[in-house]
Design a protein around this motif. Structure first.
Motif, PDB file in Angstrom:
ATOM      1  N   ALA A 249       0.686  -1.198   0.109  1.00  8.77           N
ATOM      2  CA  ALA A 249      -0.048  -0.128  -0.007  1.00  8.77           C
ATOM      3  C   ALA A 249       0.817   1.346  -0.018  1.00  8.77           C
ATOM      4  CB  ALA A 249      -0.918  -0.044   1.025  1.00  8.77           C
ATOM      5  N   ALA A 250       1.900   1.326   0.762  1.00 11.47           N
ATOM      6  CA  ALA A 250       2.681   2.508   0.932  1.00 11.47           C
ATOM      7  C   ALA A 250       3.225   2.907  -0.350  1.00 11.47           C
ATOM      8  CB  ALA A 250       3.942   2.207   1.825  1.00 11.47           C
ATOM      9  N   ILE A 251       3.668   1.905  -1.468  1.00 11.63           N
ATOM     10  CA  ILE A 251       4.195   2.268  -2.804  1.00 11.63           C
ATOM     11  C   ILE A 251       3.210   2.303  -3.949  1.00 11.63           C
ATOM     12  CG2 ILE A 251       5.694   1.401  -4.435  1.00 11.63           C
ATOM     13  CD1 ILE A 251       7.283   2.013  -1.856  1.00 11.63           C
ATOM     14  N   THR A 252       2.162   1.296  -3.786  1.00  4.67           N
ATOM     15  CA  THR A 252       1.234   1.230  -5.086  1.00  4.67           C
ATOM     16  C   THR A 252      -0.175   1.742  -4.759  1.00  4.67           C
ATOM     17  OG1 THR A 252       0.412  -0.910  -4.860  1.00  4.67           O
ATOM     18  CG2 THR A 252       2.566  -0.473  -5.944  1.00  4.67           C
ATOM     19  N   GLY A 253      -0.333   2.052  -3.427  1.00  6.57           N
ATOM     20  CA  GLY A 253      -1.875   2.129  -2.872  1.00  6.57           C
ATOM     21  C   GLY A 253      -2.827   0.989  -2.959  1.00  6.57           C
ATOM     22  N   GLU A 254      -2.156  -0.085  -3.062  1.00  2.00           N
ATOM     23  CA  GLU A 254      -3.093  -1.422  -3.225  1.00  2.00           C
ATOM     24  C   GLU A 254      -3.376  -1.706  -1.766  1.00  2.00           C
ATOM     25  OE1 GLU A 254      -1.686  -4.321  -6.456  1.00  2.00           O
ATOM     26  OE2 GLU A 254       0.266  -3.309  -5.474  1.00  2.00           O
ATOM     27  N   SER A 255      -4.713  -1.990  -1.559  1.00  2.00           N
ATOM     28  CA  SER A 255      -5.280  -2.400  -0.206  1.00  2.00           C
ATOM     29  C   SER A 255      -5.120  -3.699   0.383  1.00  2.00           C
ATOM     30  CB  SER A 255      -6.604  -1.782   0.081  1.00  2.00           C
ATOM     31  OG  SER A 255      -7.562  -2.657  -0.921  1.00  2.00           O
ATOM     32  N   ILE A 256      -5.024  -4.294  -1.037  1.00  2.87           N
ATOM     33  CA  ILE A 256      -4.923  -6.129  -0.727  1.00  2.87           C
ATOM     34  C   ILE A 256      -3.564  -6.484  -0.807  1.00  2.87           C
ATOM     35  CG2 ILE A 256      -5.635  -8.202  -1.746  1.00  2.87           C
ATOM     36  CD1 ILE A 256      -8.180  -6.918  -2.664  1.00  2.87           C
ATOM     37  N   PRO A 257      -2.941  -7.316   0.087  1.00  2.00           N
ATOM     38  CA  PRO A 257      -1.431  -7.881  -0.124  1.00  2.00           C
ATOM     39  C   PRO A 257      -1.414  -8.622  -1.333  1.00  2.00           C
ATOM     40  CG  PRO A 257      -2.399  -8.014   2.072  1.00  2.00           C
ATOM     41  CD  PRO A 257      -3.561  -7.499   1.378  1.00  2.00           C
ATOM     42  N   VAL A 258       0.030  -8.664  -1.615  1.00  3.34           N
ATOM     43  CA  VAL A 258       0.176  -9.431  -2.921  1.00  3.34           C
ATOM     44  C   VAL A 258       1.251 -10.498  -2.533  1.00  3.34           C
ATOM     45  CG1 VAL A 258       1.339  -9.240  -5.248  1.00  3.34           C
ATOM     46  CG2 VAL A 258      -0.080  -7.316  -4.294  1.00  3.34           C
ATOM     47  N   LEU A 259       1.004 -11.693  -3.173  1.00  8.47           N
ATOM     48  CA  LEU A 259       1.829 -13.021  -2.920  1.00  8.47           C
ATOM     49  C   LEU A 259       2.970 -12.774  -3.693  1.00  8.47           C
ATOM     50  CD1 LEU A 259       1.935 -15.696  -1.701  1.00  8.47           C
ATOM     51  CD2 LEU A 259       0.962 -16.618  -3.611  1.00  8.47           C
ATOM     52  N   LYS A 260       4.129 -13.034  -2.999  1.00 12.17           N
ATOM     53  CA  LYS A 260       5.308 -12.687  -3.642  1.00 12.17           C
ATOM     54  C   LYS A 260       6.236 -14.112  -3.464  1.00 12.17           C
ATOM     55  CE  LYS A 260       5.346  -8.357  -5.112  1.00 12.17           C
ATOM     56  NZ  LYS A 260       5.532  -8.027  -6.142  1.00 12.17           N
ATOM     57  N   ALA A 261       6.844 -14.709  -4.413  1.00 21.90           N
ATOM     58  CA  ALA A 261       7.463 -15.897  -4.574  1.00 21.90           C
ATOM     59  C   ALA A 261       8.947 -15.628  -5.210  1.00 21.90           C
ATOM     60  CB  ALA A 261       6.651 -17.072  -5.149  1.00 21.90           C
ATOM     61  N   VAL A 262       9.647 -16.770  -5.357  1.00 21.39           N
ATOM     62  CA  VAL A 262      11.078 -16.643  -5.647  1.00 21.39           C
ATOM     63  C   VAL A 262      10.939 -16.004  -7.228  1.00 21.39           C
ATOM     64  CG1 VAL A 262      13.020 -18.017  -6.754  1.00 21.39           C
ATOM     65  CG2 VAL A 262      11.984 -18.570  -4.483  1.00 21.39           C
ATOM     66  N   GLY A 263      12.002 -14.990  -7.462  1.00 21.57           N
ATOM     67  CA  GLY A 263      11.808 -14.423  -8.854  1.00 21.57           C
ATOM     68  C   GLY A 263      11.077 -13.301  -8.849  1.00 21.57           C
ATOM     69  N   ASP A 264      10.086 -12.898  -7.829  1.00 20.88           N
ATOM     70  CA  ASP A 264       9.141 -11.749  -8.013  1.00 20.88           C
ATOM     71  C   ASP A 264      10.207 -10.471  -7.239  1.00 20.88           C
ATOM     72  OD1 ASP A 264       7.120 -13.087  -9.034  1.00 20.88           O
ATOM     73  OD2 ASP A 264       6.459 -13.336  -7.036  1.00 20.88           O
ATOM     74  N   GLU A 265       9.591  -9.186  -7.810  1.00 22.84           N
ATOM     75  CA  GLU A 265      10.418  -8.131  -7.319  1.00 22.84           C
ATOM     76  C   GLU A 265       9.554  -7.330  -6.280  1.00 22.84           C
ATOM     77  OE1 GLU A 265      11.818  -3.741  -9.281  1.00 22.84           O
ATOM     78  OE2 GLU A 265      10.137  -4.836 -10.173  1.00 22.84           O
TER      79      GLU A 265
END
Length: 708
Positions: A249-265
């Protein structure tokens, strides 16, 4: 020459920068330092850039008239919360109020002209106005006529004609308005300060076999960050171990958390929720996405909006005009109309006080600072007051299709098997051929085959050949198969009318159709479509509700696909099969018809159209340097949801600026009208000036409450 200046460039942060006129004077004083070649002062961000040599002591001396403190940009904990009563100026204001009340008590019991009453009011004036007089008298000797000069003349004049009580009230109200203005500007700047505090200043890293806790400035590229559950990321990087949901949210304003795995930024300042992660650092602290956002927001706040430039030009002539009006009011009636000197000098002093341009000068910058800061916190980066104002005046918006209205990731939607082959065979053969292709449609088929659990080793393609613009062919299990568009198979064989109708039906739904078969026989149909974003139709409806007259899609895709998606989303117009230069021409035509036009794209493709539009809006700015640098507005999340918010905020900012200017000039005009019957007192004049300033600031701070 420019390169030499850049090498000798130093940036500082400031504290106690209270008003625009103080900022202008501070900048002038710095320019007078011999070793300084150039200076840029950003009032909104309280930031100073020096080209040349100057010590912090010299800079603070240049700002000593206003108690300005200077800090290196890299120094931490700049903002020290000082209790209200520990600030000298606030203690002086309260002491001034004490003597003012005591003076009115004395006036009631002893008399207005008694020596004791005059001394008490004089104490109120001297204590409350000491800093004001120090600056005002120095300005007067240098013939610099700013707000403090006008106030000093007015208060000294009031004392000379015996209006001690009025002078004391004016001093107290002015000191009070200065304190409130300083507090309110600090509140507006808090949006940037909160951005600066998002990312941690230290991080746990692994180098070799050692785990170290280091300041972010000491972290190097390719260091491994260790992120525990519940911790914030200190640096940008790529996940190399673990998986977790990240609150961005602090960067993109998205309220829903995003799943991050190996290889993701992942980005500095985002919050790791439940899993442990190891992240390889890809950017230095000064190059992280949050650092760039802060820098661009500060630069945006320094850039003057058209309305601010107009107000600044107006104020430049307004202040000398007020001085002349006050002078004429003071001397003409006594000289030519037998007026009483004391009465008309008093009226002239009231004009000086009410004529202070403080509220007018601050009317635009405080609104711009507040709006840009609020937008940045909600994932919308607006790169300057001019772009904020232009966004608020938009009449038409053009959208790129792929990656903007759609996800830009094609997906298999339909599979139809012909001539006895089963679905897994059809997908397996298609996958075997398409794994040699770089086309986005090929990746859609491969993903679908993998999703259905088809083993790539069960289908081996040999002798692959690409057929430019139409498809490809290869041998699978010793049979030569072709895969491609209907145009490819029209050349190879006659397609039955029943299959042609099926193909046309799928195309009418906006899908791209591929056929698989041999030279003589069709084996199956695979339809692929770029998935429309769930939010796109809702965004288009909101834009129409906001009064956008025309929404248009500009796409290089075929006519039937473009129309199908355009109708589904409720767009006003669809232009398909366009090359980049065609999109540029379309934007120019829209500008001729509607005036102000925005182009929404990914910030990389369609650069000519984005540059030609009144406002270029880039999608997915987070982590994309090109989008951050080229667009006028960047939507940090890869989603259109923030576009209606950006337009709504911009329009409300334009409204607030107009209201502010109307308040600032209207209250002063009303106060000046009161001069005619002689109803304008000094305390009423300062009250009008203070009231206008506080109304302007409070009205601007309403922009912080606008939500996405």
């Amino acid at each position: 020459m420019e390169k030499a200046l850049e090498q000798n460039k130093n940036t500082y942060r400031l504290r106690n920068l209270s008003c625009t006129s103080c900022a202008a004077k501070f900048e002038k004083n710095i320019r007078d330092i011999e070793t300084v070649k150039d200076v840029q002062l950003n009032f909104g961000a309280s930031k100073l850039t020096i080209y040349g040599d100057a010590s912090i002591e010299q800079l603070e001396e240049a700002g000593s008239f206003d108690g300005i403190k200077v800090y290196s940009e890299t120094q931490r904990s700049l903002e020290v919360k000082t209790p209200f009563l520990k600030k000298a100026e606030n203690r002086n204001t309260l002491a001034s109020l004490f003597f003012l009340i005591f003076g009115y008590i004395s006036m009631y019991y002893i008399g207005e002209d008694s020596f004791a009453t005059i001394v008490i009011f004089a104490m109120s004036i001297l204590i409350g106005g000491f800093d004001l007089f120090k600056v005002g008298l120095r300005n007067l000797t240098n013939l610099q006529f700013d707000m403090k000069t006008l106030m000093t003349i007015a208060i000294i004049g009031a004392a000379i004609i015996g209006e001690w009580s009025e002078g004391a009230v004016v001093v107290f109200l002015f000191a009070l308005s200065e304190a409130l203005e300083s507090y309110s500007m600090d509140k507006a700047r808090q949006s940037i300060r909160s951005l600066m505090e998002i990312a941690p200043k230290v991080a746990l890293i692994r180098r070799g076999n050692k785990e170290l806790e280091l300041d972010v400035e000491e972290i190097q590229l390719n260091d491994i960050l260790i992120i525990k559950p519940g911790e914030k990321l200190a640096m940008d990087g790529i996940v190399i171990k673990g998986h977790s949901t990240i609150n961005q949210a602090a960067i993109t304003g998205e309220s829903i958390p995003v799943l991050k795995a190996v290889g993701d930024e992942v980005f500095a300042g985002t919050l790791n929720e439940e899993g442990a992660l190891e992240v390889r650092v890809t950017k230095r602290v000064e190059d992280t996405t949050i650092s760039k956002i802060i820098h661009l927001v500060e630069e945006a706040q320094a850039e003057k909006a058209p309305s601010q430039a107009f107000v600044d030009r107006f104020a430049k002539y307004y202040t000398p005009a007020i001085l002349l009006v006050a002078l004429f009011i003071s001397i003409l009636p006594p000289l030519f109309m037998n007026g009483d000197w004391s009465e008309w000098v008093y009226r002239g002093l009231a004009v000086l006080v009410v004529g202070c341009p403080c509220a007018l000068v601050i009317s635009t910058p405080v609104a711009i600072v507040t709006a840009i800061g609020n937008a940045a916190k909600k994932g919308v980066l607006i790169k300057g007051g001019i772009h904020l104002e232009e966004t608020g005046r938009l009449k038409a918006i053009a959208f790129d299709k792929t990656g903007t209205l759609t996800y830009g990731k094609p997906k298999v939607t339909d599979i139809k098997v012909l001539n006895g082959m089963n679905e897994k065979q059809l997908l397996g053969i298609s996958m075997a051929i398409e794994k040699f292709s770089q086309h986005p449609l090929a990746s859609a088929i491969i993903k679908e085959a993998e999703a259905q659990g088809i083993n790539i080793n069960d289908f081996i393609a040999e002798e692959f050949t690409s057929i430019t613009g139409k498809g490809a062919k290869a041998k699978v299990n010793n049979v030569t198969y072709y895969i491609g568009s209907p145009n490819l198979f029209n050349v190879l064989q006659d397609i039955p009318s029943s299959i042609t109708k099926n193909i046309e039906y799928l195309q009418s739904q906006g899908k791209t159709v591929m056929l698989l078969g041999t030279k003589t026989e069709l084996m199956g149909i695979v339809a692929v479509a770029d998935q429309v974003r769930e939010s796109s139709s809702k965004v288009i409806r909101k834009l129409h509700a906001l009064g956008i007259k025309q929404t248009i899609m500009l796409t290089g895709d075929n006519e039937s696909t473009g129309k199908a998606i355009g109708i589904q989303l409720g767009l006003d117009e669809i232009k398909a099969e366009l090359l980049p230069q065609d999109k540029l021409e379309a934007i120019k035509a829209m500008k001729n018809q509607y005036g102000r036009v925005a182009m929404v794209g990914d910030g990389v493709n369609d650069a000519p159209a984005l540059a030609s539009a009144t406002v270029g809006i880039a999608m997915g700015g987070a982590g994309t340097d090109t989008a951050l640098e080229t667009a006028d507005v960047a939507l940090m999340a890869d989603d259109l949801d923030k576009l209606p918010f950006a337009i709504d905020l911009s329009r409300k900012t334009l409204g607030v600026i107009k209201q502010n200017v109307a308040f600032a000039l209207g209250l002063k005009l009303l106060a000046l009208i009161l001069i005619v019957p002689g109803w304008l007192t000094l305390w009423l004049a300062i009250f009008a000036d203070m009231g206008a300033t506080l109304i302007v600031i409070a009205n601007s701070l309403r922009l912080l409450k606008i939500k996405s």
